[in-house]
Design a protein around this motif. Sequence first.
Motif, PDB file in Angstrom:
ATOM      1  N   UNK A 621      -8.085  -1.758  22.009  1.00 45.43           N
ATOM      2  CA  UNK A 621      -6.639  -1.534  22.127  1.00 45.43           C
ATOM      3  C   UNK A 621      -6.135  -1.779  23.539  1.00 45.43           C
ATOM      4  N   UNK A 622      -6.429  -2.975  24.072  1.00 47.44           N
ATOM      5  CA  UNK A 622      -5.911  -3.329  25.384  1.00 47.44           C
ATOM      6  C   UNK A 622      -4.391  -3.464  25.310  1.00 47.44           C
ATOM      7  N   UNK A 623      -3.700  -2.825  26.244  1.00 49.39           N
ATOM      8  CA  UNK A 623      -2.239  -2.801  26.240  1.00 49.39           C
ATOM      9  C   UNK A 623      -1.733  -3.117  27.639  1.00 49.39           C
ATOM     10  N   UNK A 624      -0.724  -3.981  27.717  1.00 43.28           N
ATOM     11  CA  UNK A 624      -0.089  -4.340  28.985  1.00 43.28           C
ATOM     12  C   UNK A 624       1.287  -3.686  29.048  1.00 43.28           C
ATOM     13  N   UNK A 625       1.617  -3.125  30.207  1.00 38.40           N
ATOM     14  CA  UNK A 625       2.907  -2.477  30.383  1.00 38.40           C
ATOM     15  C   UNK A 625       3.315  -2.585  31.847  1.00 38.40           C
ATOM     16  N   UNK A 626       4.549  -2.186  32.125  1.00 39.79           N
ATOM     17  CA  UNK A 626       5.103  -2.167  33.477  1.00 39.79           C
ATOM     18  C   UNK A 626       4.905  -3.499  34.190  1.00 39.79           C
ATOM     19  N   UNK A 627       5.424  -4.593  33.652  1.00 37.07           N
ATOM     20  CA  UNK A 627       5.225  -5.893  34.312  1.00 37.07           C
ATOM     21  C   UNK A 627       6.157  -6.072  35.509  1.00 37.07           C
ATOM     22  N   UNK A 628       5.621  -6.652  36.562  1.00 32.67           N
ATOM     23  CA  UNK A 628       6.393  -7.033  37.740  1.00 32.67           C
ATOM     24  C   UNK A 628       5.956  -8.421  38.169  1.00 32.67           C
ATOM     25  N   UNK A 629       6.507  -8.858  39.340  1.00 36.56           N
ATOM     26  CA  UNK A 629       6.207 -10.217  39.800  1.00 36.56           C
ATOM     27  C   UNK A 629       4.719 -10.430  39.993  1.00 36.56           C
ATOM     28  N   UNK A 630       4.061  -9.452  40.583  1.00 36.55           N
ATOM     29  CA  UNK A 630       2.663  -9.641  40.973  1.00 36.55           C
ATOM     30  C   UNK A 630       1.738  -8.570  40.410  1.00 36.55           C
ATOM     31  N   UNK A 631       2.235  -7.694  39.575  1.00 37.44           N
ATOM     32  CA  UNK A 631       1.372  -6.643  39.032  1.00 37.44           C
ATOM     33  C   UNK A 631       1.715  -6.405  37.569  1.00 37.44           C
ATOM     34  N   UNK A 632       0.766  -5.794  36.890  1.00 37.32           N
ATOM     35  CA  UNK A 632       0.970  -5.318  35.524  1.00 37.32           C
ATOM     36  C   UNK A 632      -0.037  -4.192  35.299  1.00 37.32           C
ATOM     37  N   UNK A 633       0.340  -3.258  34.452  1.00 37.92           N
ATOM     38  CA  UNK A 633      -0.568  -2.148  34.139  1.00 37.92           C
ATOM     39  C   UNK A 633      -1.346  -2.502  32.883  1.00 37.92           C
ATOM     40  N   UNK A 634      -2.673  -2.366  32.974  1.00 39.73           N
ATOM     41  CA  UNK A 634      -3.561  -2.606  31.843  1.00 39.73           C
ATOM     42  C   UNK A 634      -4.179  -1.279  31.429  1.00 39.73           C
ATOM     43  N   UNK A 635      -4.005  -0.937  30.160  1.00 39.50           N
ATOM     44  CA  UNK A 635      -4.589   0.287  29.614  1.00 39.50           C
ATOM     45  C   UNK A 635      -5.485  -0.079  28.440  1.00 39.50           C
ATOM     46  N   UNK A 636      -6.478   0.765  28.192  1.00 38.78           N
ATOM     47  CA  UNK A 636      -7.396   0.522  27.088  1.00 38.78           C
ATOM     48  C   UNK A 636      -7.967   1.848  26.590  1.00 38.78           C
ATOM     49  N   UNK A 637      -8.527   1.790  25.411  1.00 34.75           N
ATOM     50  CA  UNK A 637      -9.209   2.955  24.837  1.00 34.75           C
ATOM     51  C   UNK A 637     -10.698   2.761  25.075  1.00 34.75           C
ATOM     52  N   UNK A 702     -14.418  -6.800  25.570  1.00 31.01           N
ATOM     53  CA  UNK A 702     -13.435  -6.354  24.592  1.00 31.01           C
ATOM     54  C   UNK A 702     -12.678  -7.553  24.028  1.00 31.01           C
ATOM     55  N   UNK A 703     -11.916  -7.301  22.985  1.00 29.00           N
ATOM     56  CA  UNK A 703     -11.017  -8.348  22.495  1.00 29.00           C
ATOM     57  C   UNK A 703      -9.980  -8.639  23.571  1.00 29.00           C
ATOM     58  N   UNK A 704      -9.583  -9.907  23.734  1.00 26.35           N
ATOM     59  CA  UNK A 704      -8.599 -10.216  24.791  1.00 26.35           C
ATOM     60  C   UNK A 704      -7.274  -9.505  24.524  1.00 26.35           C
ATOM     61  N   UNK A 705      -6.589  -9.208  25.602  1.00 22.49           N
ATOM     62  CA  UNK A 705      -5.254  -8.647  25.493  1.00 22.49           C
ATOM     63  C   UNK A 705      -4.278  -9.717  25.035  1.00 22.49           C
ATOM     64  N   UNK A 706      -3.073  -9.313  24.791  1.00 23.72           N
ATOM     65  CA  UNK A 706      -2.037 -10.298  24.480  1.00 23.72           C
ATOM     66  C   UNK A 706      -1.796 -11.186  25.696  1.00 23.72           C
ATOM     67  N   UNK A 707      -1.387 -12.418  25.434  1.00 25.80           N
ATOM     68  CA  UNK A 707      -1.134 -13.360  26.535  1.00 25.80           C
ATOM     69  C   UNK A 707       0.114 -12.907  27.289  1.00 25.80           C
ATOM     70  N   UNK A 708       0.028 -12.928  28.607  1.00 28.68           N
ATOM     71  CA  UNK A 708       1.060 -12.341  29.445  1.00 28.68           C
ATOM     72  C   UNK A 708       1.387 -13.299  30.581  1.00 28.68           C
ATOM     73  N   UNK A 709       2.655 -13.435  30.894  1.00 27.43           N
ATOM     74  CA  UNK A 709       3.080 -14.283  32.006  1.00 27.43           C
ATOM     75  C   UNK A 709       3.824 -13.437  33.022  1.00 27.43           C
ATOM     76  N   UNK A 710       3.365 -13.501  34.260  1.00 27.79           N
ATOM     77  CA  UNK A 710       4.072 -12.812  35.337  1.00 27.79           C
ATOM     78  C   UNK A 710       5.348 -13.576  35.664  1.00 27.79           C
TER      79      UNK A 710
END
Length: 1175
Positions: A621-637, A702-710
């Motif tokens: 359950x990889x989850x991406x949140x709080x996206x910014x120009x140069x950072x993103x929060x990655x959470x997992x179980x 783990x399974x890859x997270x969703x594809x994300x673009x900064x």
Amino acid sequence: MGTLVEPALLLLLWQSVWALDIPLEVRQPPTIIKQSMKEHIVDPKDTMVIECEAKGNPHPIFSWRRNGKYFNVARDSQASMRRRSGTLDIYTKNNPEQYEAEYQCIASNEYGSAYSNKIRLQLYRAPVWPREILEPVVVSAGLPLVLSCDPPPGPPKPETYWMSSCSYARPFNWPIQTAFPTMQAVWPDRRVSMGVNGDLYFSNVLINDSVADYCCNARFPYKNVIQQKMPVVVKVLTTRTVSEAAPTWLSPTGSSSSILVLQGEELLLECIAAGMPTPHITWTKDGEDLAVTSRMKVKNFNKMIQIPKASFDDVGEYTCTATNRLGYIQHTITVRVKAAPFWLEKPTDLILAPEENGRLVCRSDGAPRPTISWSINGEPIETADPQPNRQVSGDTLIFRSVSASNTAVYQCNASNQFGYLLANAFVNVIHATPRILGPRNEHIKVIEGSHALLDCRYFGSPVPELRWSRYGQGNLEGNRFKTHSNGTLEIKRIQIEDQGTYLCIISNIAGRDENQVRIEVKEPIIIVTKPQSMKVMRGTDVRLECGVKADITTPVTTNWLKNKKHVTLGWRISLDESNLVITNVNRGDEGNYTCVIKNELDQKSASAHLMVMDRPNPPTNLELSDPYERTVRLSWVPGDSNHSPITEYLVQFDDDDWLPGKWRNLSTYPGTLNSVILHLAPFSYYEFRVIAINEIGASRPSRPSTRFQTSGAPPDVIPKNLKGVGTWRNNMEISWEPLTYREWNGPKLKYLVWWRRRDSREEWKNATTKWLKYYIYDADTFTPYELKVQAVNDFGLGPESPVVIGYSGEDRPIAAPLNLRVSDIESTQVTVHWDTVTRGSIMGELKEYKVYYWRDSSQLRWHWVNRAMKSKSFPDDVPEPSGIVTNLIPYSNYKMYIVVANNRYEGPPSNNIHFSTPEGVPSAPTSFRIQQRHLDSIYVDWDLPAEPNGIITGYSLKYQTVNATRGEELRVEEFPPNTTSFSIRRFDRYTRYRFSVAARTRLGLGEWHTEESPHYTTEIYAQDQVDITTQGWFIGIMCAVALIVLILLIVCFIKRSRGGKYPVREKKDISLEPVDDKDQEGSFDYRITRVSTLPYPRREEERGLQRGQPSIEAMMKRSDSDDSLVEYGEGGEIPFNEDGSFIGQYTGTRRDVRELDFGGNLELHSPMNTIYSLA
């Protein structure tokens, strides 16, 4: 309203109430034993079946009601009832909607009528989504988005879920981000949610939400059919910055709402909020933090509360709060719970003898409390014939001093606004003699210490009395013996002395019956050695022991269970007697192992837990949140640590759009974290995966997270290797190294170039280009410029590079170095001097001074030299420049000149100078040869050196034996310059020599040339030196040749003596050519010439025909016969014998064979030609 009694608890009470089993051979009213559900869904394409089965004696007959009215099945051509059954089959050929109604089955015989529930028949209709083309949804990054589903209603209600990358419906004008898009499930996270109503909610959209289209899918459970809605394309507009927003509600809306749910049904509470950053959801109940119990599940990242079976404890006010750093909002959901009627005590069939008393109880509850109504054979009791011995008292129907007229089926109906309950119970007034039901004279084996149950089911009216005795004596009751109301005798903690025969006796006023049961008591199974729980490393061997003691008269079997499933034995898992052996344990072997020992009577088990320490399971359950120009929060179980604590997590990323799957390490984090901030490059696509690590090793990724673009940003990197170089005399090429695609930080990367003349006050000039070069024209020759460059994209300017100095183009130098001279002349090198040129005349940056020289001739006039030109560069720029030219050849005449060069051109040459190198030592002599002209001597000779390097004054020759058995001293021979050979006599045939020869000038000896003599005296060489004329094979060949020649001559003379013709060639092949040259006696010579069918090569024609010759045709005309040789002589007639052969020899003079001209075109095609020519 008082507290409701739980139906589950009362169900246990119902089960404890005993009722007599009525044999079917006893007359009795009908009983419904099978019926369809109240809500019955059928497919009109198939046969529509409404079930109704009943029993009774006599067998009941069936009828149906539809919408409360009698349904004449016999007169309906599309409906029929099954034989001896009330099950209704409807075959709809047309208009199936007419059968969509409420049905009720009635089973009747002479003793009463039983009614089924009211069955609502619903037709299943194939769900169809409208085929509509949905316009693309355009939304700016950071804003919320709701995609509606609106599935077909059913029945039954469908299950909805969302998919992405519905490739077959992708618009052709929409860019495809992946080479082969495939449909994928949309996994919910904190930002993306699927609502209870089926809609898809985005709390805020990101740029990577537009990489695919979305389609809602509905699964209809009845036919397990999945329908897909037309896809909708989401296009996210990017901006330089994503504006933040406080939370707002997407579902439900407003500040409050209410939900009504029935007891036992599923309760779903949902709160989905929009906002940027994504809000966090928390829950309270009645003003206090929500206590999560085992009956409750918090799902969808705290956005949903699921209670599978609602109860009255769930009533209250639930408040959900959505919070981010800009604020919070709240919504209150009021939950009300109601209940459809449910049974507290369900009426059961009642069997009474005449004049007995009885009652039917129909107790139920609900919210609101249900009302109770009674019916007799389907007729309301209020309108039925009154009976003085029957009385209704609330939920109880009381009978006193019953008679046969009270026999009927009674219906109890409990209903409120949310539903109803219907129960049938009959009262059967009969007089029957006692009888024991079931098997007789049973033999039962039991285990010592267990409970034994001896069945004695019976029937009779009035209800018979029952008594158990042992061996027919006494009455067994009390202590360890207990008789149940259904006739079963229970013996607690049975012992060995309890073995024997037991007798069951029943009796009433109508008669008596009995049955006996024999009991045999066996010893119990005892597990002596139980398996022990253990914790082992992966790859070790495990032995689980299970020792057993049991009754010797009853064989036992051993089975092992793992997690309540049988263990499959194989090469790795085996049994050793009753012990389980596992070799090379792995993670899959972990679990609870149970040793089960059983025989025909008893079963004992013992369990142990096997714990295998292994690498951790991958995070999920990889989850991406709080996206910014140069950072993103990655959470997992975190995955299971497999009994070894996780020490750290490794985060890997893949940012390759063209070749996905190239994972690289990003960073590591402590094993206690499961949410981290990742530092990334702007305007890049990323996928992440996490690897857990413990002391055993690393987990699978783990399974890859969703594809994300900064999001984008101005460039960070300065273009490297900035330089300015002129490519022509009046321009300058400014170039630099490009930024990699990862360094762009945004779209449409360009370069801003700045320049100005050095040491001038002019303003900086600039230009923007997307290329890696920029040209400045109309510049002065070799002028310095200050240069700088910076990258720029749609988000802004990057940092400027440091200022570098570049020069415009160079021109050809206009002056030559003066006063070229040499000194320190040696045989192989010379020192060169010259005067420098002025800076202005170089027309550019001084690169070097270049000396060109060549060997013009040797001082030995007869020696040929190579006049190839050579050069040497001298980069030094000093006031008195000089350099050394090496690798010259001694005793030679050289010419030389010098030029000055910049980076592009060489200047004009200086004046040529001449110099000669003095004499040196010569090179090695050439063509050194060692020969054996006689068996006892060796002859050596050599040629002049390739480079004499002076006047040769002589040669020196050194030689010495090289055999191991001889230690002869080195000998030296001196020779004058005109002697180039030497011979030496050998001591024996096995002596070998090493020769060295060198030439000499007046400066000394030159380079030595050394060789060793071959192995002339070995046996192989000795055999090779034998005279060929003495060899047997050669003598044999020569004898064979002589014999063949002799045979041919004999054949020739025999043919001539018999008049054989002289063999000549065909006209096409041979002609006789006259030759102009006369021999000494004045006769002419004729040559045999081959006439080819192909043209002669011109060269052969010129070589073979030196003078004019007549044509072949002329020669053929001049010859009367192909066989005639008249012209061979001087022209006289030649006499012939009678047989046509020649008389004597040819007349005239013949030339000697040695004087014949065999050049030109003479060809001898066989040995016979040779013989004939010599004859």
